[in-house]
Enzyme design. Sequence first.
Site, PDB file in Angstrom:
ATOM      1  N   VAL A 152      23.559  -0.593  56.032  1.00 25.80           N
ATOM      2  CA  VAL A 152      23.469   0.341  57.220  1.00 25.80           C
ATOM      3  C   VAL A 152      21.655   1.102  56.590  1.00 25.80           C
ATOM      4  O   VAL A 152      21.881   2.356  56.431  1.00 25.80           O
ATOM      5  CB  VAL A 152      24.332   1.570  57.466  1.00 25.80           C
ATOM      6  CG1 VAL A 152      25.256   0.702  58.350  1.00 25.80           C
ATOM      7  CG2 VAL A 152      25.184   2.033  56.281  1.00 25.80           C
ATOM      8  N   LYS A 170       5.151 -13.313  52.423  1.00 25.90           N
ATOM      9  CA  LYS A 170       5.978 -12.121  51.983  1.00 25.90           C
ATOM     10  C   LYS A 170       5.644 -12.018  50.567  1.00 25.90           C
ATOM     11  O   LYS A 170       5.298 -12.903  49.661  1.00 25.90           O
ATOM     12  CB  LYS A 170       7.400 -12.695  52.019  1.00 25.90           C
ATOM     13  CG  LYS A 170       8.620 -11.800  52.184  1.00 25.90           C
ATOM     14  CD  LYS A 170       8.754 -11.343  53.501  1.00 25.90           C
ATOM     15  CE  LYS A 170       9.879 -10.278  53.659  1.00 25.90           C
ATOM     16  NZ  LYS A 170      10.271  -9.743  55.000  1.00 25.90           N
ATOM     17  N   ASN A 190      17.500   0.675  57.199  1.00 24.05           N
ATOM     18  CA  ASN A 190      16.686   1.148  58.253  1.00 24.05           C
ATOM     19  C   ASN A 190      17.051   0.447  59.655  1.00 24.05           C
ATOM     20  O   ASN A 190      17.451   0.837  60.627  1.00 24.05           O
ATOM     21  CB  ASN A 190      15.121   0.835  58.269  1.00 24.05           C
ATOM     22  CG  ASN A 190      14.613   1.828  57.154  1.00 24.05           C
ATOM     23  OD1 ASN A 190      14.850   2.943  57.009  1.00 24.05           O
ATOM     24  ND2 ASN A 190      14.147   1.125  56.087  1.00 24.05           N
TER      25      ASN A 190
END
Length: 365
Positions: free
Chosen positions: A195, A94, A197
């Site tokens: 809220v 990551k 993607n």
Amino acid sequence: MMTDVISANELKKIAPVFGQLSFDNHEQIVFCNDKDTGLKAIIGIHSTVLGPALGGTRMWNYANEWEALNDVLRLSRGMTYKSAITGLNLGGGKAVIIGDAKTQKTPELMLRFGEFIHGLGGKYITAEDVGMKTEDMDLVRTVTPYVTGISQDKGGAGNPSPITAYGVFMGMKAAAKYKFGTDVLEGKLVYVEGVGNVGEALVEHLHDEGAEVIISDINRERLEMIRDKYSVEIYEGDNLYAEQMDIYAPCALGATINDNTIHQLQAKVIAGGANNQLADENIHGTLLRERGIVYAPDFLINAGGIINVYAELENYGRQEIMRKTENIYTTTLEILSEAETKNITAHEAALSIAQSRIDARKNEN
Ligand SMILES: NC(=O)c1ccc[n+]([C@@H]2O[C@H](COP(=O)([O-])OP(=O)(O)OC[C@H]3O[C@@H](n4cnc5c(N)ncnc54)[C@H](O)[C@@H]3O)[C@@H](O)[C@H]2O)c1
């Protein structure tokens, strides 16, 4: 300068990287700095046992570098287990870019970041995470092939978030089946926190199924847009964890299940898209089990995105993507049953299956 106040020996004692609690024998940690573009990034490669370390890039305005380092260490470790349990031949990695994606993300910065990724020769492959868009990945693709999640018109699998949300929806249904005896979410009260993607696409599935949905986000504009689009309610209180609900779906950042929230939680099921939902997997995983709250492990149910981007590397199509993502339902049910049988947490049950796959590959090599 730091070394003026702390001698080299003292720095060693503090063990700023390898001594971090979230350090888990990561193979490699790369600090990237570019003065001209203002890029400050950290790439964490947790494991390459099963394959190249694939995981998205997050751009976030971290309060300090420790927070960024901690995030990348936790997130990259999570990717190792996510790919392992999903049966993908990928390791875990990551990246985090320190900064505000709205004001500090420039094409030059993204290109420079892409060059750093390229320098790792394919050991780390990136994709989208919080603060990133498909267009950013398209840009990175101009300087390195080690990027996924690029646009469909450029030969990629496109934005992984809708598939991630579909997998979360599958995992949520399985957890509901386990807790309530039915996977029908019609009439169930679901709080979706975040809220963006993934959260939006999850709200759409829940709305289509007839669930009662309440949303929260720090972005008011987005909240109102989603409310109007799907006729859902905005949470106007100041402590959603203490609200009565059937399902809590964390879809923002991690560690929302922590020492402060765990005893307040009224949800019967937790199933969401955010990575690293449990601040401490052992402590908070155990407390959830003791309180009878069914927890669908995050790295298991939010694997749809990685399944989608893996398709770019393995050249499989939409049908296979959907098949693998739907399988999250079955795996979640199996993990929840196994946890109960073995009297361990769902997180431990999922982790142990993932770890056995990694160990088996290590023994083969
Ligand atoms: N995008 C994917 O395919 C994918 C895959 C696996 C996991 N995830 C994880 O899912 C989560 C969401 O990802 P995304 O791609 O939707 O990101 P995003 O940036 O599109 O959305 C995140 C949303 O959370 C909101 N938010 C941030 N802090 C908040 C808070 N304290 N309370 C409420 N809302 C808050 C933001 O305003 C934003 O709307 C992240 O944890 C990410 O790592 C994403």
